[in-house]
Enzyme design. Structure first.
Site, PDB file in Angstrom:
ATOM      1  N   ASN A   1       1.201  -1.377  -0.513  1.00  0.00           N
ATOM      2  CA  ASN A   1       0.177   0.176  -0.206  1.00  0.00           C
ATOM      3  C   ASN A   1       1.000   1.309  -0.171  1.00  0.00           C
ATOM      4  O   ASN A   1       0.382   2.975  -0.293  1.00  0.00           O
ATOM      5  CB  ASN A   1      -0.722   0.155   1.194  1.00  0.00           C
ATOM      6  CG  ASN A   1      -2.105  -1.088   1.163  1.00  0.00           C
ATOM      7  OD1 ASN A   1      -2.338  -1.137   0.175  1.00  0.00           O
ATOM      8  ND2 ASN A   1      -2.742  -1.178   2.070  1.00  0.00           N
TER       9      ASN A   1
ATOM     10  N   THR B   1      15.916 -13.524 -31.224  1.00  0.00           N
ATOM     11  CA  THR B   1      15.216 -13.541 -30.610  1.00  0.00           C
ATOM     12  C   THR B   1      14.412 -13.904 -32.021  1.00  0.00           C
ATOM     13  O   THR B   1      14.072 -13.308 -33.190  1.00  0.00           O
ATOM     14  CB  THR B   1      14.154 -12.806 -30.384  1.00  0.00           C
ATOM     15  OG1 THR B   1      14.747 -12.370 -29.269  1.00  0.00           O
ATOM     16  CG2 THR B   1      12.204 -12.652 -30.089  1.00  0.00           C
TER      17      THR B   1
ATOM     18  N   LYS C   1      11.386 -13.310 -35.002  1.00  0.00           N
ATOM     19  CA  LYS C   1      11.300 -11.996 -35.542  1.00  0.00           C
ATOM     20  C   LYS C   1      10.100 -12.397 -37.402  1.00  0.00           C
ATOM     21  O   LYS C   1      11.120 -13.194 -37.715  1.00  0.00           O
ATOM     22  CB  LYS C   1      12.157 -10.810 -35.756  1.00  0.00           C
ATOM     23  CG  LYS C   1      12.017 -10.140 -34.656  1.00  0.00           C
ATOM     24  CD  LYS C   1      11.109  -9.982 -33.458  1.00  0.00           C
ATOM     25  CE  LYS C   1      11.646  -9.250 -32.639  1.00  0.00           C
ATOM     26  NZ  LYS C   1      11.044  -9.327 -31.394  1.00  0.00           N
TER      27      LYS C   1
ATOM     28  N   LYS D   1       7.402 -12.190 -34.597  1.00  0.00           N
ATOM     29  CA  LYS D   1       7.332 -12.784 -33.201  1.00  0.00           C
ATOM     30  C   LYS D   1       5.729 -12.921 -33.679  1.00  0.00           C
ATOM     31  O   LYS D   1       5.754 -14.121 -32.381  1.00  0.00           O
ATOM     32  CB  LYS D   1       7.477 -11.979 -32.556  1.00  0.00           C
ATOM     33  CG  LYS D   1       6.719 -10.771 -31.751  1.00  0.00           C
ATOM     34  CD  LYS D   1       7.293 -10.148 -30.331  1.00  0.00           C
ATOM     35  CE  LYS D   1       7.413  -8.430 -30.348  1.00  0.00           C
ATOM     36  NZ  LYS D   1       7.825  -8.046 -29.080  1.00  0.00           N
TER      37      LYS D   1
ATOM     38  N   LYS E   1      14.991 -18.189 -29.592  1.00  0.00           N
ATOM     39  CA  LYS E   1      14.447 -17.936 -28.536  1.00  0.00           C
ATOM     40  C   LYS E   1      12.854 -17.570 -28.434  1.00  0.00           C
ATOM     41  O   LYS E   1      12.949 -16.665 -29.731  1.00  0.00           O
ATOM     42  CB  LYS E   1      14.527 -16.882 -27.439  1.00  0.00           C
ATOM     43  CG  LYS E   1      14.908 -15.419 -27.445  1.00  0.00           C
ATOM     44  CD  LYS E   1      15.481 -14.165 -26.485  1.00  0.00           C
ATOM     45  CE  LYS E   1      13.999 -14.674 -25.075  1.00  0.00           C
ATOM     46  NZ  LYS E   1      13.257 -13.851 -25.809  1.00  0.00           N
TER      47      LYS E   1
ATOM     48  N   ASP F   1       9.811 -15.186 -28.335  1.00  0.00           N
ATOM     49  CA  ASP F   1       9.312 -13.508 -27.871  1.00  0.00           C
ATOM     50  C   ASP F   1       8.524 -13.641 -26.255  1.00  0.00           C
ATOM     51  O   ASP F   1       7.363 -14.679 -25.808  1.00  0.00           O
ATOM     52  CB  ASP F   1       9.012 -12.087 -28.994  1.00  0.00           C
ATOM     53  CG  ASP F   1      10.113 -11.012 -27.973  1.00  0.00           C
ATOM     54  OD1 ASP F   1      10.007 -10.570 -26.545  1.00  0.00           O
ATOM     55  OD2 ASP F   1       9.727 -10.450 -29.163  1.00  0.00           O
TER      56      ASP F   1
ATOM     57  N   ARG G   1      11.714 -10.304 -18.870  1.00  0.00           N
ATOM     58  CA  ARG G   1      10.810  -8.981 -18.258  1.00  0.00           C
ATOM     59  C   ARG G   1       9.818  -8.405 -18.870  1.00  0.00           C
ATOM     60  O   ARG G   1      10.341  -7.292 -18.407  1.00  0.00           O
ATOM     61  CB  ARG G   1      12.510  -7.878 -17.901  1.00  0.00           C
ATOM     62  CG  ARG G   1      13.076  -7.712 -19.264  1.00  0.00           C
ATOM     63  CD  ARG G   1      14.106  -6.414 -18.793  1.00  0.00           C
ATOM     64  NE  ARG G   1      14.790  -5.356 -20.207  1.00  0.00           N
ATOM     65  CZ  ARG G   1      15.327  -4.071 -19.672  1.00  0.00           C
ATOM     66  NH1 ARG G   1      15.929  -4.305 -18.508  1.00  0.00           N
ATOM     67  NH2 ARG G   1      15.473  -3.747 -20.815  1.00  0.00           N
TER      68      ARG G   1
ATOM     69  N   HIS H   1      16.780 -11.138 -18.666  1.00  0.00           N
ATOM     70  CA  HIS H   1      16.986  -9.566 -19.460  1.00  0.00           C
ATOM     71  C   HIS H   1      17.070  -8.573 -18.996  1.00  0.00           C
ATOM     72  O   HIS H   1      16.811  -8.648 -18.145  1.00  0.00           O
ATOM     73  CB  HIS H   1      16.165  -8.923 -20.688  1.00  0.00           C
ATOM     74  CG  HIS H   1      15.421  -9.995 -21.944  1.00  0.00           C
ATOM     75  ND1 HIS H   1      14.268 -10.183 -22.107  1.00  0.00           N
ATOM     76  CD2 HIS H   1      16.245 -11.338 -22.511  1.00  0.00           C
ATOM     77  CE1 HIS H   1      14.004 -11.406 -23.568  1.00  0.00           C
ATOM     78  NE2 HIS H   1      14.772 -11.783 -23.570  1.00  0.00           N
TER      79      HIS H   1
ATOM     80  N   LYS I   1      16.580  -0.909 -28.865  1.00  0.00           N
ATOM     81  CA  LYS I   1      15.254  -0.187 -29.182  1.00  0.00           C
ATOM     82  C   LYS I   1      15.462   0.718 -27.793  1.00  0.00           C
ATOM     83  O   LYS I   1      14.147   1.551 -28.052  1.00  0.00           O
ATOM     84  CB  LYS I   1      13.983  -1.110 -29.477  1.00  0.00           C
ATOM     85  CG  LYS I   1      13.440  -2.305 -29.196  1.00  0.00           C
ATOM     86  CD  LYS I   1      12.648  -2.669 -29.614  1.00  0.00           C
ATOM     87  CE  LYS I   1      13.091  -3.687 -28.984  1.00  0.00           C
ATOM     88  NZ  LYS I   1      11.529  -4.928 -29.002  1.00  0.00           N
TER      89      LYS I   1
END
Length: 344
Positions: free
Chosen positions: A100, A150, A152, A154, A178, A180, A271, A303, A310
């Site tokens: 909280n 990765t 692509k 993806k 891997k 994504d 992440r 990660h 990017k």
């Protein structure tokens, strides 16, 4: 909750908050409010405090420093007794430290910058399931960094075309490809189809190159039962590694880490979602803290950002993330954002 004379114990959990008090609120008062709300206090005084040893269980704000080059931000150091936390539970730790308190009226903004976890508390967690040395042994790769990528695009590929990308990438020299973060089991390619074609690509690349190859199979799903099923199928196909997303939650992450250790599998964590609370510099949580929690939870790698590409990141900050994840002992390094000595 404010105790500038407090002597920190080796077994205390320490947290460093960046506090921006509301206008007119003293920074010491705001720091004490954060310590109280994240431990035993509520919005008023209650007589039931007399039913327990409140002095022991109260968090103590013991130091407040102005943040350099600001006029309204302060670093507040808060100590928590180890008995405030359930052993081996990231969920319980976070319920206090980032519960909280982030909506507390006394502060305009609040950011958790760093933590020190005592060894006595760390020993109640599993830690990484295998680690980088075991991974190198399984890949039979030493003397250079692993090279991965990765797939692509993806989203949108069929299972067969996905497997083709895996094969071409691995045959071209990659050690790993891997999934994504958001490739799970969509109508254009169900998870089992992706697993079958991906592992076929891995096996064909191994045969063509004579090197050990791998592919991170994303087992993220809506329920633990479904995640177990996907992980078991990946293992049955001969995969040495699976992956999950940060968005599955702390309990699910710890649970999959336990599964990975029992089943002798490497566990990667994407992440996904962290920037919703880690990118803002005044409110939320530094990714450094996530690195520490995930090391405790038991994932093998995560990660951790880069200084090119990017996504946002500066060299010193990223180096601090790497050191937090890799080193067995951390010394205070303020340029890298490491505020506490940490013995793992």
């Amino acid at each position: 909750y404010w105790d500038p004379e407090y002597v920190v114990k080796d077994t205390d959990v320490l947290a460093l908050f960046r506090i921006t008090p509301q206008p007119g609120v003293d920074p010491v008062e705001a720091s004490a409010a954060v310590a109280g709300e994240s431990s035993t206090a509520t919005w008023t005084v209650v007589w039931t405090d007399l039913l327990t040893a409140c002095d022991l269980y109260r968090a103590k704000a013991y130091k407040v420093d102005a943040v350099p080059n600001t006029n309204d931000q302060y670093f507040a150091y808060v100590a928590y007794d180890i008995d405030l936390f359930e052993e081996g539970s990231i969920a319980n730790l976070t319920a206090s430290i980032i519960g909280n308190v982030f909506g507390f009226k006394a502060v305009k903004a609040l950011r958790l910058e760093d933590m020190r976890l005592p060894v006595a508390y760390l020993k109640t967690f599993q830690g990484p399931a295998t680690g980088v040395i075991v991974e190198r042994e399984r890949m039979n790769m030493f003397g250079r960094p692993f090279l991965g990528a990765t797939v692509k695009p993806k989203l949108g590929l069929s299972g067969k075309n996905y497997g083709r990308v895996v094969y071409e990438g691995l045959k071209g020299g990659l050690d790993f490809l891997k999934d994504d973060e958001n490739i799970n089991s969509q109508p254009f390619m169900r998870w089992k189809e992706r697993y079958l074609y991906s592992i076929e690509g891995v096996n064909r690349a191994i045969a063509a190159s004579g090197e050990v190859k791998g592919h991170y199979l994303n087992v993220t799903a809506a329920t633990m039962e479904e995640m177990y099923e996907r992980a078991e199928f990946g293992k049955a196909l001969g995969s040495i590694i699976i992956m999950i997303d940060l968005v599955v939650g702390y309990t699910a992450i710890q649970t999959m880490a336990i599964w990975a250790r029992k089943n002798d599998m490497i566990l990667h964590l994407h992440r996904a979602g962290n920037s919703t609370y880690s990118r803002q510099k005044e409110h939320g949580m530094n990714f450094r803290v996530i690195c520490k929690w995930m090391r405790m939870a038991g994932v093998d790698h995560i990660h951790a950002g880069t200084v090119v590409g990017k996504l946002e990141g500066d060299p010193l900050m990223i180096r601090g993330f790497y050191n937090t994840l890799l080193l067995s002992h951390l010394d205070v390094n303020l340029p890298q954002g490491i505020f506490f000595e940490q013995d793992w």
